[in-house]
Motif scaffolding. Structure first.
Motif, PDB file in Angstrom:
ATOM      1  N   TYR A   1     105.604  17.027  75.098  1.00 49.96           N
ATOM      2  CA  TYR A   1     104.226  16.577  75.019  1.00 49.96           C
ATOM      3  C   TYR A   1     103.841  16.419  73.532  1.00 49.96           C
ATOM      4  N   LEU A   2     104.058  17.345  72.879  1.00 46.33           N
ATOM      5  CA  LEU A   2     103.600  17.255  71.264  1.00 46.33           C
ATOM      6  C   LEU A   2     104.512  16.188  70.634  1.00 46.33           C
ATOM      7  N   GLU A   3     105.920  16.091  70.885  1.00 43.88           N
ATOM      8  CA  GLU A   3     106.671  14.966  70.494  1.00 43.88           C
ATOM      9  C   GLU A   3     106.018  13.478  70.695  1.00 43.88           C
ATOM     10  N   GLN A   4     105.681  13.378  71.826  1.00 45.48           N
ATOM     11  CA  GLN A   4     105.001  12.106  72.323  1.00 45.48           C
ATOM     12  C   GLN A   4     103.755  12.042  71.534  1.00 45.48           C
ATOM     13  N   ALA A   5     102.968  12.871  71.300  1.00 45.17           N
ATOM     14  CA  ALA A   5     101.545  12.762  70.598  1.00 45.17           C
ATOM     15  C   ALA A   5     101.924  12.556  69.330  1.00 45.17           C
ATOM     16  N   ARG A   6     102.712  13.049  68.698  1.00 45.50           N
ATOM     17  CA  ARG A   6     103.048  12.935  67.412  1.00 45.50           C
ATOM     18  C   ARG A   6     103.669  11.256  67.073  1.00 45.50           C
ATOM     19  N   ILE A   7     104.526  10.959  67.722  1.00 49.21           N
ATOM     20  CA  ILE A   7     105.082   9.591  67.897  1.00 49.21           C
ATOM     21  C   ILE A   7     103.830   8.549  68.132  1.00 49.21           C
ATOM     22  N   GLU A   8     102.996   8.833  69.120  1.00 46.90           N
ATOM     23  CA  GLU A   8     101.903   7.936  69.323  1.00 46.90           C
ATOM     24  C   GLU A   8     101.028   7.948  68.057  1.00 46.90           C
ATOM     25  N   TRP A   9     100.668   8.874  67.521  1.00 45.62           N
ATOM     26  CA  TRP A   9      99.983   9.029  66.213  1.00 45.62           C
ATOM     27  C   TRP A   9     100.745   8.191  64.886  1.00 45.62           C
ATOM     28  N   PHE A  10     101.991   8.422  65.092  1.00 45.88           N
ATOM     29  CA  PHE A  10     102.697   7.611  63.838  1.00 45.88           C
ATOM     30  C   PHE A  10     102.787   6.125  64.189  1.00 45.88           C
ATOM     31  N   ARG A  11     102.847   5.666  65.386  1.00 44.63           N
ATOM     32  CA  ARG A  11     102.665   4.147  65.927  1.00 44.63           C
ATOM     33  C   ARG A  11     101.266   3.868  65.496  1.00 44.63           C
ATOM     34  N   SER A  12     100.191   4.622  65.659  1.00 47.81           N
ATOM     35  CA  SER A  12      98.962   4.110  65.657  1.00 47.81           C
ATOM     36  C   SER A  12      98.335   3.834  64.081  1.00 47.81           C
ATOM     37  N   ILE A  13      99.240   4.399  63.293  1.00 39.10           N
ATOM     38  CA  ILE A  13      99.165   4.274  61.660  1.00 39.10           C
ATOM     39  C   ILE A  13     100.032   3.267  61.187  1.00 39.10           C
ATOM     40  N   GLY A  14     101.017   2.719  62.057  1.00 40.72           N
ATOM     41  CA  GLY A  14     101.888   1.702  61.523  1.00 40.72           C
ATOM     42  C   GLY A  14     103.120   2.222  61.117  1.00 40.72           C
ATOM     43  N   ARG A  15     103.494   3.665  61.552  1.00 39.33           N
ATOM     44  CA  ARG A  15     104.806   4.144  61.086  1.00 39.33           C
ATOM     45  C   ARG A  15     105.840   4.324  62.294  1.00 39.33           C
ATOM     46  N   ASN A  16     106.390   3.376  62.739  1.00 38.53           N
ATOM     47  CA  ASN A  16     107.295   3.339  63.791  1.00 38.53           C
ATOM     48  C   ASN A  16     108.678   3.533  63.589  1.00 38.53           C
ATOM     49  N   GLY A  17     109.133   4.980  63.331  1.00 40.98           N
ATOM     50  CA  GLY A  17     110.263   5.087  62.693  1.00 40.98           C
ATOM     51  C   GLY A  17     110.647   5.241  61.275  1.00 40.98           C
ATOM     52  N   LYS A  18     111.561   4.639  60.877  1.00 34.89           N
ATOM     53  CA  LYS A  18     111.884   4.644  59.288  1.00 34.89           C
ATOM     54  C   LYS A  18     111.461   3.491  58.846  1.00 34.89           C
ATOM     55  N   ASP A  19     110.904   3.445  57.598  1.00 36.15           N
ATOM     56  CA  ASP A  19     110.203   2.266  57.077  1.00 36.15           C
ATOM     57  C   ASP A  19     111.272   1.274  56.214  1.00 36.15           C
ATOM     58  N   GLU A  20     110.800   0.387  55.253  1.00 32.16           N
ATOM     59  CA  GLU A  20     111.671  -0.577  54.947  1.00 32.16           C
ATOM     60  C   GLU A  20     112.544   0.139  54.005  1.00 32.16           C
ATOM     61  N   ASN A  21     112.257   1.167  53.453  1.00 35.05           N
ATOM     62  CA  ASN A  21     113.280   1.780  52.257  1.00 35.05           C
ATOM     63  C   ASN A  21     114.145   2.946  53.138  1.00 35.05           C
ATOM     64  N   GLY A  22     113.888   3.060  54.306  1.00 35.74           N
ATOM     65  CA  GLY A  22     114.860   3.871  55.042  1.00 35.74           C
ATOM     66  C   GLY A  22     114.368   5.416  55.203  1.00 35.74           C
ATOM     67  N   GLN A  23     112.872   5.453  54.950  1.00 36.80           N
ATOM     68  CA  GLN A  23     112.377   6.822  55.069  1.00 36.80           C
ATOM     69  C   GLN A  23     111.595   6.945  56.077  1.00 36.80           C
ATOM     70  N   GLY A  24     111.188   8.199  56.566  1.00 36.50           N
ATOM     71  CA  GLY A  24     110.239   8.620  57.562  1.00 36.50           C
ATOM     72  C   GLY A  24     110.303   9.940  57.870  1.00 36.50           C
ATOM     73  N   PRO A  25     109.885  10.360  59.164  1.00 37.79           N
ATOM     74  CA  PRO A  25     109.553  11.891  59.387  1.00 37.79           C
ATOM     75  C   PRO A  25     110.855  12.394  60.142  1.00 37.79           C
ATOM     76  N   VAL A  26     110.830  13.680  59.585  1.00 39.65           N
ATOM     77  CA  VAL A  26     111.871  14.633  60.157  1.00 39.65           C
ATOM     78  C   VAL A  26     111.097  15.891  60.787  1.00 39.65           C
ATOM     79  N   ILE A  27     111.421  16.392  61.852  1.00 42.67           N
ATOM     80  CA  ILE A  27     110.743  17.612  62.076  1.00 42.67           C
ATOM     81  C   ILE A  27     111.788  18.796  61.728  1.00 42.67           C
TER      82      ILE A  27
END
Length: 132
Positions: free
Chosen positions: A30-56
């Motif tokens: 549930y927590l993972e899905q909420a974080r993913i939905e938050w990232f999606r809502s701010i335009g952060r769907n996985g890694k960015d154009e520089n190959g960077q993104g979030p890691v828990i």
């Protein structure tokens, strides 16, 4: 910490275990899905154009009350304590039919990373601005 996102999701029949309540491992999903939905809502769907993104790098949970099917849960996402390369998240789980009761709360430390180099990098300014 600053409230940054809220989402609602159903408690699924398959989320329960033999004891008749939501299995403790599912709360982390549930927590993972909420974080993913938050990232999606701010335009952060996985890694960015520089190959960077979030890691828990760590996650924790406090189970306060047993969730059971059927029902819907509301997950309130908070973010804060921003460092150079990381920030903390906290998420409250509430049932939509009893919104004043926190059933569980947990969180995770998010480190912004260069996936190819496998190294942390500074948290993007856009993310900092959302949390500040």
């Amino acid at each position: 910490m600053k409230h940054v996102f809220t989402c609602v999701m159903p408690i699924r029949w398959g989320d329960m275990d033999a004891m008749g309540h939501v299995n403790n491992t599912v709360y982390f999903q549930y927590l993972e899905q909420a974080r993913i939905e938050w990232f999606r809502s701010i335009g952060r769907n996985g890694k960015d154009e520089n190959g960077q993104g979030p890691v828990i790098i760590n996650a924790h949970m406090t189970f306060l009350k047993q969730l059971r099917f059927p029902g819907d849960i509301e997950l309130r996402v908070y973010a804060g304590q921003v460092g150079r390369t990381s920030f903390e998240t906290r998420i409250e789980i509430r049932r939509t039919d009893l919104p004043d009761v926190i059933w569980a709360e947990g969180g995770a430390k998010v480190v912004w990373s260069d996936y190819a180099a496998e190294k942390s990098v500074p948290v993007p300014e856009a993310i900092r601005a959302l949390i500040a």
